[in-house]
Scaffold this active site. Structure first.
Site, PDB file in Angstrom:
ATOM      1  N   CYS A  82      62.516  48.515  25.361  1.00 47.17           N
ATOM      2  CA  CYS A  82      62.759  49.781  26.051  1.00 47.17           C
ATOM      3  C   CYS A  82      64.191  49.934  26.538  1.00 47.17           C
ATOM      4  O   CYS A  82      64.516  50.909  27.192  1.00 47.17           O
ATOM      5  CB  CYS A  82      61.838  49.930  27.249  1.00 47.17           C
ATOM      6  SG  CYS A  82      60.135  50.145  26.796  1.00 47.17           S
TER       7      CYS A  82
ATOM      8  N   ARG B 289      62.817  53.771  17.841  1.00 50.06           N
ATOM      9  CA  ARG B 289      63.443  52.461  17.859  1.00 50.06           C
ATOM     10  C   ARG B 289      62.414  51.351  18.078  1.00 50.06           C
ATOM     11  O   ARG B 289      62.442  50.320  17.412  1.00 50.06           O
ATOM     12  CB  ARG B 289      64.494  52.395  18.965  1.00 50.06           C
ATOM     13  CG  ARG B 289      65.037  50.997  19.162  1.00 50.06           C
ATOM     14  CD  ARG B 289      66.218  50.994  20.084  1.00 50.06           C
ATOM     15  NE  ARG B 289      65.981  50.131  21.221  1.00 50.06           N
ATOM     16  CZ  ARG B 289      66.891  49.291  21.683  1.00 50.06           C
ATOM     17  NH1 ARG B 289      68.058  49.203  21.116  1.00 50.06           N
ATOM     18  NH2 ARG B 289      66.629  48.555  22.720  1.00 50.06           N
TER      19      ARG B 289
END
Lengths: 238, 287
Positions: free
Chosen positions: B187, B233
């Site tokens: 993250c 991502r």
């Protein structure tokens, strides 16, 4: 042409720059004078025997935030010989507390790591005849895991109980011209019911502090409380 | 230098004195920023903002030459002293955010004293842009990004689970087949939110000029874009781990995924700008 106002502004700036240099704390006063914290906190005592977990998730791996924040990380799982209760202890020591490099509080970290906190409150632990330890207790849960936690944080000689107090502690210490060290002491038990788990942790902490030699006690709770606890034997038995 | 002189009009010895005084305050702050904030993902945009912001400021000052009048002295001194106090507090008590806020205030007060209010207002974009140098305090970023991180990892995992990738989350770790990823690492893209906003704003300003409403609209759009990009991502990281193993996903490709994410986010911002510029009514594009 140099105007009078330019001179005034220049003089004010020079004064500000000088004040910034003159008043900045530069005296480092770590309570962990020498040696390692891991050697100062007993690995076995009373009914408890521990196993070093090291760094289970490589949270202190090279280049991580944690490695920058903490100089020494002691992670142990203590198991009680009779009750078989397991307590996880995490001591995160940082030799230099500055703005970027300071303790990260569990009530901030646990939610960031995907836990939600069902309980989050300050608590005072009675650790000796006349010494109480301002700490914080939490109950955290994720989808399939519940944990009960008691922790305290020490910055220099102060034990702030929340983020606001931690900022105030840094200001107070900076006013004395000191760069302090800091320690986060966190104890957790995997448990569905927080109240009994907190009780177990509290008794454990009292015993652990009593079993720790003076040089280590100082690092755990600060000079004043370490002195107040003195040489008294464990007050309570689990 | 001659161009600089031409743009600024008369450069007086007083200006050199002002610049030197500001440098005296700024040098230690920039050193601290370079050692701390600029080395983190959340503050890596700092040097670019400083360079570009200063350049834009000089450029904007050249365009405001006719408006330059000295500002009111009591006001300038008041602002200067207040800002200096904040600067010294931040510096002594080691609150880098306060220190930079104070330094920023000192700069604005000096500028106001030299060029006055109307010229300062004309240069609002570069002056405002330089405010991106103020690092948001850590607790603020934590509060802001924590719920976003939660959402992002939840969304990425839900999408992948639906497509049959064996992925599970337990506390701080994401398990994919026999490997594990830390949620924090996965993250960390959310940390570049401020950097993304800064670069997007620069793009809008250079391409569209200083249009406050329009810039605000696009900046508001960068948050969902950053969230979207970060979901992609994390999915890429999980899939890399799944197909090629831990080594690959944690090595070079981890870095590459970060760069890739930033580029994708920027392209999305550029694309959105092209689209909005075509469809928005003229009232949104007013200067």
């Amino acid at each position: 042409m140099i105007l009078r106002r330019d001179l005034l502004i220049g003089a004010a700036c020079a004064t500000g720059a000088a004040a910034g240099v003159a008043l900045k704390p530069r005296r480092e006063v770590p309570l962990l004078k020498h040696g390692k914290l891991a050697d100062l906190v007993p690995a076995t005592f009373g009914q408890w025997a521990s196993e070093d977990i090291g760094d289970p998730y490589a949270i202190n791996g090279k280049g991580t935030l944690s490695a920058k924040l903490y100089n020494e990380l002691v992670v142990r799982q203590y198991v009680n010989r009779t009750t078989q209760v397991a307590i996880m202890m995490l001591l995160a020591y940082g030799g230099r507390q500055t703005d970027e490099l300071q303790l990260h509080r569990p009530e901030v970290c646990y939610p960031a790591f995907g836990y939600s906190l069902t309980r989050n409150e300050p608590v005072s632990l009675a650790v000796g005849r006349s010494a109480s330890l301002p700490a914080r207790r939490l109950a955290a849960e994720s989808e399939d895991h519940r944990e009960s936690i008691i922790y305290w944080s020490r910055i220099g000689e102060l034990l702030p109980q929340d983020g606001g107090e931690q900022r105030m502690a840094r200001i107070k210490i900076a006013m004395q011209g000191i760069i302090p060290d800091g320690l986060l002491s966190r104890f957790s038990v995997a448990s569905d019911a927080p109240e009994p788990a907190w009780k177990i942790i509290e008794n454990f902490v009292v015993e652990l502090i009593a079993a720790t030699p003076a040089a280590g006690r100082l690092v755990l709770v600060g000079t004043e409380r370490a002195n107040r606890i003195g040489d008294v034997a464990p007050l309570r038995q689990t | 230098m001659t161009e600089f002189r031409e743009r600024l009009g008369r450069v007086r010895p007083g200006d050199a004195l002002l610049a030197a005084s500001f440098g005296l305050l700024a040098a230690p702050t920039i050193l601290s920023l370079g050692q701390q904030v600029w080395t983190t993902e959340a503050g890596a945009h700092g040097p670019i903002v400083l360079a570009v912001g200063s350049w834009l400021l000089v450029r904007a000052l050249g365009e405001t030459k006719q408006l330059i009048r000295p500002g009111s002295l009591p006001l300038a001194l008041g602002g200067l002293l207040g800002s200096l106090a904040i600067y010294v507090l931040g510096r002594v008590f080691d609150f880098i955010s306060l220190e930079v806020v104070g330094l920023y205030g000192v700069g604005v007060a000096m500028l106001y004293s030299r060029i006055g209010l109307s010229a300062l207002l004309r240069a609002w974009f570069p002056v405002g842009y330089l405010a991106f140098l103020v690092p948001p305090p850590g607790w603020f970023m934590d509060q802001l990004t924590a719920p976003l991180k939660q959402f992002v990892s939840w969304a990425a995992m839900s999408i992948l689970s639906a497509t049959g990738v064996p992925v599970a989350r337990e506390g701080v770790t994401i398990y994919v087949s026999s490997y594990r990823l830390l949620v924090e690492d996965a993250c960390s893209g959310m940390n570049s939110l401020v950097g993304l906003t800064a670069v997007s704003l620069l793009y809008i300003y250079l391409l569209r000029g200083s249009r406050l409403r329009y810039a605000g609209l696009l900046v508001a759009a960068t948050i969902p874009i950053a969230v979207l990009g970060n979901i992609v991502r994390i999915m890429v990281l999980i899939l890399l781990t799944y197909f090629f193993g831990d080594e690959v996903a944690q090595g070079f490709l981890h870095q590459a995924a970060g760069l890739f994410l930033f580029s994708v986010d920027l392209l999305l911002v550029f694309g959105l700008d092209q689209l909005l510029w075509k469809v928005l009514p003229a009232s949104w594009k007013a200067e």
